[in-house]
Design an enzyme around this catalytic site. Structure first.
Site, PDB file in Angstrom:
ATOM      1  N   ASP A 237      92.657  26.347  61.339  1.00 22.71           N
ATOM      2  CA  ASP A 237      93.612  25.653  61.071  1.00 22.71           C
ATOM      3  C   ASP A 237      94.150  25.698  60.143  1.00 22.71           C
ATOM      4  OD1 ASP A 237      93.992  22.312  59.552  1.00 22.71           O
ATOM      5  OD2 ASP A 237      92.800  23.255  58.176  1.00 22.71           O
ATOM      6  N   HIS A 242      99.837  28.483  59.769  1.00 19.98           N
ATOM      7  CA  HIS A 242     100.605  28.909  58.243  1.00 19.98           C
ATOM      8  C   HIS A 242     100.439  29.864  57.670  1.00 19.98           C
ATOM      9  CE1 HIS A 242     100.748  24.124  58.791  1.00 19.98           C
ATOM     10  NE2 HIS A 242      98.914  24.374  57.827  1.00 19.98           N
ATOM     11  N   LYS A 342      88.960  25.744  51.642  1.00 19.86           N
ATOM     12  CA  LYS A 342      89.028  23.923  50.870  1.00 19.86           C
ATOM     13  C   LYS A 342      87.364  24.001  49.652  1.00 19.86           C
ATOM     14  CE  LYS A 342      90.598  21.761  54.368  1.00 19.86           C
ATOM     15  NZ  LYS A 342      91.898  21.827  53.948  1.00 19.86           N
TER      16      LYS A 342
HETATM   17  C1  BG6 Z   1      97.515  21.457  57.092  1.00 20.19           C
HETATM   18  C2  BG6 Z   1      95.338  21.573  57.114  1.00 20.19           C
HETATM   19  O1  BG6 Z   1      98.011  21.708  58.146  1.00 20.19           O
HETATM   20  O2  BG6 Z   1      97.662  21.541  55.648  1.00 20.19           O
HETATM   21  C3  BG6 Z   1      94.924  21.146  55.697  1.00 20.19           C
HETATM   22  O3  BG6 Z   1      95.438  20.809  58.471  1.00 20.19           O
HETATM   23  C4  BG6 Z   1      95.506  21.282  54.532  1.00 20.19           C
HETATM   24  O4  BG6 Z   1      93.787  21.246  56.828  1.00 20.19           O
HETATM   25  C5  BG6 Z   1      97.245  21.582  54.646  1.00 20.19           C
HETATM   26  O5  BG6 Z   1      95.115  21.384  53.999  1.00 20.19           O
HETATM   27  C6  BG6 Z   1      97.567  22.360  53.445  1.00 20.19           C
HETATM   28  O6  BG6 Z   1      99.138  21.616  53.736  1.00 20.19           O
HETATM   29  P1  BG6 Z   1     100.092  21.332  51.964  1.00 20.19           P
HETATM   30  O7  BG6 Z   1     101.254  20.712  52.350  1.00 20.19           O
HETATM   31  O8  BG6 Z   1      99.139  20.855  51.973  1.00 20.19           O
HETATM   32  O9  BG6 Z   1      99.638  22.526  50.971  1.00 20.19           O
END
Ligand code: BG6
Length: 501
Positions: A237, A242, A342
């Site tokens: 995820d 990211h 999380k």
């Molecule tokens: C998403 C994930 O890509 O990015 C989520 O699937 C996560 O689980 C989210 O919470 C976090 O992104 P941001 O922009 O809210 O920090």
């Protein structure tokens, strides 16, 4: 400023969370900023049958609270007038034919089209297949682009299979694989910080940098996404996408130019240079945890296994950490530590770069406490900051030292931050792929995490629980190379104190 050509933006899954929480508000911000061309039509596709008016009522409810001072009802009305609705009911063999007639024959809809897949990953391939069969991806009388959200596949093989099926109907320049992290202003700032300044470049290598930490922690849980999350887990995820992208931006060589291909050429080289984690070394390089019940910001929250829709005894990780090495000249021997979780104590994303100590410890007799290294920290969220920690003399007769933090927030008071989706949606409509992932980047990222995924899938019993609202599972110290390396718990001065557990 480049101008957007008239186009039709078709959103599949328009009634879902991504569309309601991110896409519609981002499009509305672009409307308020006057960045949308006059002839731009939004076509919401969703499985239920409903009228255009009732869909527009829904959109109105989403955007009314976002109206800001100085923007009157005319902006809202202009935005709402752009919307149309199409029911894409499963099993309705004529749904795509109707879509084709709307887009290709109805003059309301500009012929250039973007198809945004705001649907479950499992549904993407089927939709593209149907669009392709209906001829809706052929660039006959205008361009056709497809936006695909992460995760792109669930491992290397499935990503390649998905890719092969896309290539039956699409060429690479038509495919926009989105990683919304790349649209965050603070993430784009990493490139500016590195390539618009000369100061740090001579230090940006294994001679001076001890290690790099990249953290994304969240206080939220899975937010009703059990269906998706339990099959994905934190590694897929967040890290495969990211966090590896952040690593690539920190570690890449300066590109030939800022063009999409040159940028992505350099990112892919870094990702390909990451030393493969062998199945035997997974435990030395990776750590996983799962939250149990606890308290976040004073509120009791359930554990992962108690969340709605999570199968009994699931071993999906909600925390993952990796130690990676980049085997190239610049980064030889420098560990990159990546972690995400999380239901942690704080919501924060940051890149923390720790420098080596000076070659001689000349102040060891007069200093109290251990030698303190220099750090450079780039705060991504919630605060967009840049901090640098240096040693200074404490005022007084003795030569005592202490750490000082040079602290800069680079957004000035009146400047607003923009949501990542705003810029990315503009880029799709402009046809600029710089901030979208090329397939070889996606493949390289899967190659990094695949061995870990495989071992974790086999060893389902070894997952360390951590109470919600804490700094994560105990035992992650085993990833670190030395006793004096450990996670920074915050970007504040006291956050550098080592707290291994
Ligand atoms: C998403 C994930 O890509 O990015 C989520 O699937 C996560 O689980 C989210 O919470 C976090 O992104 P941001 O922009 O809210 O920090």
């Amino acid at each position: 400023m480049k101008t957007i050509e008239p186009c039709t933006l078709v959103i599949f899954g328009a009634g879902g969370n991504l569309s309601r929480l991110k896409l519609i508000p981002a499009l509305f911000s672009l409307e308020k900023a006057g960045r949308l061309p006059e002839w731009l039509v939004f076509l919401a596709c969703n499985i239920e049958k409903r009228s255009r008016d009732s869909w527009i009522d829904d959109v109105r409810k989403i955007v009314m609270p976002l109206q800001s001072n100085g923007h009157g009802m005319d902006v809202i009305e202009r935005f709402l007038a752009r919307w149309h609705y199409h029911a894409n009911t499963p099993g309705d063999a004529t749904a795509y034919l109707q879509l084709q007639q709307m887009i290709e024959q109805d003059e309301t809809f500009p012929p250039n089209a973007v198809y945004y897949m705001a649907v479950r990953p499992a549904d993407v391939q089927g939709i593209i297949e149907k669009l392709g069969e209906a001829g809706l991806l052929k660039q006959r009388n205008g361009w056709r682009r497809v936006v695909i959200e992460k995760p792109f596949g669930y491992d290397l093989l499935s990503a390649q299979t998905l890719q092969a099926s896309l290539y039956r109907h699409l060429d690479e320049p038509q495919i926009f694989r989105i990683d919304h992290y790349l649209g965050k202003g603070t993430v784009r700032n990493v490139m500016v910080f590195r390539f618009a300044n000369i100061l740090l470049e001579p230090l940006w290598n294994h001679h001076y940098i001890d290690h790099v930490q990249i953290t994304h922690s969240e206080t939220i849980g899975i937010e009703g996404r059990a269906d998706y999350y339990d099959g994905a887990g934190a590694l897929r995820d967040m890290i495969q996408s990211h966090l590896l992208q952040l690593l690539a931006l920190v570690a890449m060589e300066p590109p030939v130019s800022m063009s999409a291909e040159h940028l992505r050429d350099e990112k892919v080289k870094v990702l390909q240079a990451i030393r493969p984690i062998t199945q035997k070394s997974v435990n030395a390089h990776a750590f996983r945890g799962q939250y149990s019940s606890g308290t976040v910001h004073g509120k009791a929250v359930p554990g992962y296994l108690e969340e709605k829709g999570i199968p009994e005894g699931s071993s999906t990780e909600t925390y993952a950490a990796l130690k990676l090495f980049i085997d190239n000249w610049r980064w030889s021997g420098v560990p990159f530590y990546l972690r995400t979780g999380k239901r942690m104590a704080d919501a924060s994303s940051a890149i923390c770069i720790r420098f080596k100590n000076p070659p001689q410890d000349l102040l060891r007799h007069t200093r109290t406490g251990p030698q303190r290294p220099n750090w450079i920290m780039l705060g991504i969220q919630p605060h967009d900051t840049m901090k640098m920690e240096m040693q200074v003399k404490v005022p007084g007769l003795d030569l005592h030292t202490r750490t000082m933090s040079l602290d800069a927030t680079y957004r000035k008071g009146e400047e607003q931050s923009v949501d990542a989706y705003e810029g990315l949606l503009l880029d799709v409509m402009l046809g600029d792929q710089s901030l979208f992932l090329r397939i070889d980047e996606v493949e390289a990222a899967w190659r990094v995490v695949d061995p870990v995924i495989k071992v974790w899938a086999m060893e389902r019993g070894f997952i360390t629980p951590y109470a919600a609202g804490t700094a994560g599972p105990r035992g992650t110290y085993r990833l670190f190379d030395r006793d004096d390396q450990f996670w920074r718990q915050s970007l504040n001065l006291d956050g550098a104190d080592l707290q291994p557990y």
